[in-house]
Design an enzyme around this catalytic site. Structure first.
Site, PDB file in Angstrom:
ATOM      1  CG  ASN A 107      -0.346   0.701   2.420  1.00 31.34           C
ATOM      2  OD1 ASN A 107      -0.368   1.932   2.517  1.00 31.34           O
ATOM      3  ND2 ASN A 107       0.222  -0.085   3.342  1.00 31.34           N
ATOM      4  CG  PHE A 111      -0.674   9.121   7.395  1.00 27.78           C
ATOM      5  CD1 PHE A 111      -0.724   7.791   7.775  1.00 27.78           C
ATOM      6  CD2 PHE A 111       0.331   9.918   7.912  1.00 27.78           C
ATOM      7  CE1 PHE A 111       0.213   7.264   8.652  1.00 27.78           C
ATOM      8  CE2 PHE A 111       1.281   9.397   8.794  1.00 27.78           C
ATOM      9  CZ  PHE A 111       1.217   8.074   9.163  1.00 27.78           C
ATOM     10  CB  SER A 170       3.623   5.495   7.376  1.00 30.50           C
ATOM     11  OG  SER A 170       3.167   5.451   6.032  1.00 30.50           O
ATOM     12  CG  ASN A 172       3.030   4.348   1.962  1.00 34.17           C
ATOM     13  OD1 ASN A 172       3.846   3.981   1.118  1.00 34.17           O
ATOM     14  ND2 ASN A 172       2.281   3.506   2.655  1.00 34.17           N
ATOM     15  CB  THR A 173       3.980  10.527   5.011  1.00 29.05           C
ATOM     16  OG1 THR A 173       2.590  10.173   4.979  1.00 29.05           O
ATOM     17  CG2 THR A 173       4.105  12.024   5.183  1.00 29.05           C
ATOM     18  CE  LYS A 208       2.395  -0.457  12.862  1.00 32.71           C
ATOM     19  NZ  LYS A 208       1.000  -0.621  12.400  1.00 32.71           N
ATOM     20  CG  ASN A 237       4.181   0.854   9.562  1.00 34.30           C
ATOM     21  OD1 ASN A 237       3.510   0.337   8.685  1.00 34.30           O
ATOM     22  ND2 ASN A 237       3.887   2.044  10.077  1.00 34.30           N
TER      23      ASN A 237
END
Length: 350
Positions: A107, A111, A170, A172-173, A208, A237
Site C-alpha cells: 500500500n 495517511f 509509515s 508513504n509520507t 510504532k 510497520n
C-alpha cells in the site's frame, strides 16, 4: 459464507473491496465470532486489560467507522486510524495492491483519512467495553511541523480512546521515517507525552517503528523510548524490501506487509526485546496468519500481537481462530498464563 464473501471481494479493485468490507461490517452483514478469552489468554498490556492478546492493527478502520463490530470480531484490542489533524486524500489511486502469490499486500495510501475532528466524533459515540480501542496518530503531508501534529491529534481524540500509537514508520509520507532519529524522536515524544499528561485519563502511548532499521538505529530508538516514558513499542510497520517476491505487482512503490514480512519483523522484535530487557512491553506485528506464528512472536518477546494483511486472504474469523489456537499452544506447553511464554524463544531470532 466468509469464503464466498472473500471470493466476491477479490473480484473488485483492492481499495474498492476494502470499502465494501467496511460497509458490510457497518450493515451487520458479516458474521462475528465474539471475543475468545480464558485464564491463559487474558493479559495485561501496559495497564490495558486484554481478553486475549490478538489485536487489529491500524489501517483497517482508518476513520473509526466500524469500531463496534470489530470489537465483536474476536480481537482482544482494536487500533483505528491513522488520524491526522486535518483531513487529507492521501496519494493518488491506485495505491493498494494484492500480491496473491506471496500472500502479501503493498500500500501507498499516504495517511488518507477524514481528520481528527471527524474521527473523534465517532470515537466519542463508542461505548467502552472489554475490548480496548486505540488510535494511530499521524501527520499531515503538508504540515509545517509534523512533530506537533501527533500531539494535536492526541489532544482532540485522546479523551475517547484507551491508548494511542505514534506512527513515525509509515513509508508513504515523504521523510516521515526521518522522525525515528534520536533528536527528532526525543522532541516528538516529549510533545506527545506532555499532551498525554494533560488528558483527564493518562492513556498508554505506544511507538510504532519500521522493520528496515539497523541494529544501531534500533538501539537508539530503545534508549529514546525508555527515556521518554512511553508504554511500549509496536514492531513493526511495513517494509520497503522486495526480497523473494513472486507476484506481478511486486515492484509497486509503497510498504509491503503480509507473509514475507514475518521473519524480518520477528527478528526486529527479538532484538528490541533484548535491548529493552523486559522494561517495555512489545507488540509483534508483521506476517502473522496462524496461531503458530502469533505464538512465535510471543516467544520472541511480544506481550501481544496485531493482524491486518492476513485478513485480506483469510477473513475476520482469523482473529478468533488465532486466539483459540494460542490458548491450545499455551496449554500444550504447560503455561497457565501468556506471560510465562513471553521471550522464551527469543534467542532463536538473534
Amino acid at each position: 459464507m466468509e469464503r464466498l464473501g472473500l471470493a466476491a471481494l477479490h473480484r473488485f479493485d483492492p481499495e474498492r473491496a476494502h470499502g465494501l468490507s467496511i460497509k458490510a461490517l457497518g450493515a451487520g452483514l458479516v458474521p462475528l465470532a465474539g471475543t475468545p478469552t480464558s485464564s491463559r489468554l487474558a493479559c495485561d498490556l501496559a495497564g490495558l486489560a486484554l481478553p486475549n492478546p490478538v489485536g487489529l492493527a491500524a489501517g483497517f478502520d482508518k476513520n473509526a467507522e466500524v469500531i463496534g463490530p470489530l470489537c465483536r470480531a474476536g480481537f482482544g484490542f482494536v487500533e483505528v486510524g491513522a488520524a491526522t489533524p486535518r483531513p487529507q486524500p492521501g496519494n493518488p489511486q491506485p495505491r493498494l495492491f494484492r500480491l496473491t502469490q506471496d500472500r502479501a499486500v503493498i500500500n501507498r495510501f499516504g495517511f488518507n483519512n477524514q481528520g481528527a475532528v471527524a474521527i473523534a466524533a465517532r470515537l466519542a459515540l463508542h461505548k467502552r467495553g472489554t475490548v480496548p480501542v486505540g488510535l494511530n496518530l499521524g501527520a499531515n503531508k503538508d504540515s509545517a511541523d509534523r512533530a506537533a501534529d501527533f500531539a494535536d491529534v492526541l489532544a482532540v481524540c485522546g479523551p475517547y480512546v484507551d491508548f494511542a500509537t505514534v506512527n513515525v514508520s509509515s513509508p508513504n509520507t515523504e521523510k516521515l521515517r526521518d522522525l525515528q532519529g534520536r533528536a527528532a524522536l526525543t522532541a516528538l515524544l516529549s510533545g506527545v507525552m506532555q499532551t498525554r499528561d494533560d488528558l483527564a485519563r493518562k492513556i498508554p502511548i505506544f511507538l510504532k517503528i519500521a522493520p528496515d532499521l539497523t541494529s544501531d538505529e534500533l538501539a537508539e530508538i530503545a534508549e529514546v523510548a525508555l527515556a521518554a516514558g512511553i508504554a511500549g513499542i509496536i514492531a513493526t510497520n511495513t517494509t520497503l524490501s522486495r526480497e523473494g517476491l513472486q507476484s506481478p505487482q511486486r515492484d509497486q512503490a509503497g510498504g509491503l506487509s503480509g507473509a514475507p514480512l514475518f521473519e524480518k519483523s520477528t527478528r526486529v522484535l527479538a532484538q528490541l526485546s533484548r535491548l529493552t530487557d523486559g522494561k517495555l512491553p512489545l507488540v509483534g506485528v508483521g506476517g502473522i496468519s496462524s496461531a503458530d506464528q502469533a505464538y512465535a512472536k510471543i516467544r520472541a518477546g511480544a506481550s501481544a500481537v496485531q493482524l491486518y494483511s492476513a485478513l485480506v486472504y483469510q477473513g475476520l474469523s482469523l482473529a478468533s481462530d488465532i486466539a483459540l489456537g494460542l490458548d491450545q499452544l499455551l496449554a500444550r506447553d504447560g503455561y497457565t498464563s501468556l506471560t510465562q511464554a513471553i521471550g522464551t524463544g527469543r534467542d532463536a531470532w538473534l
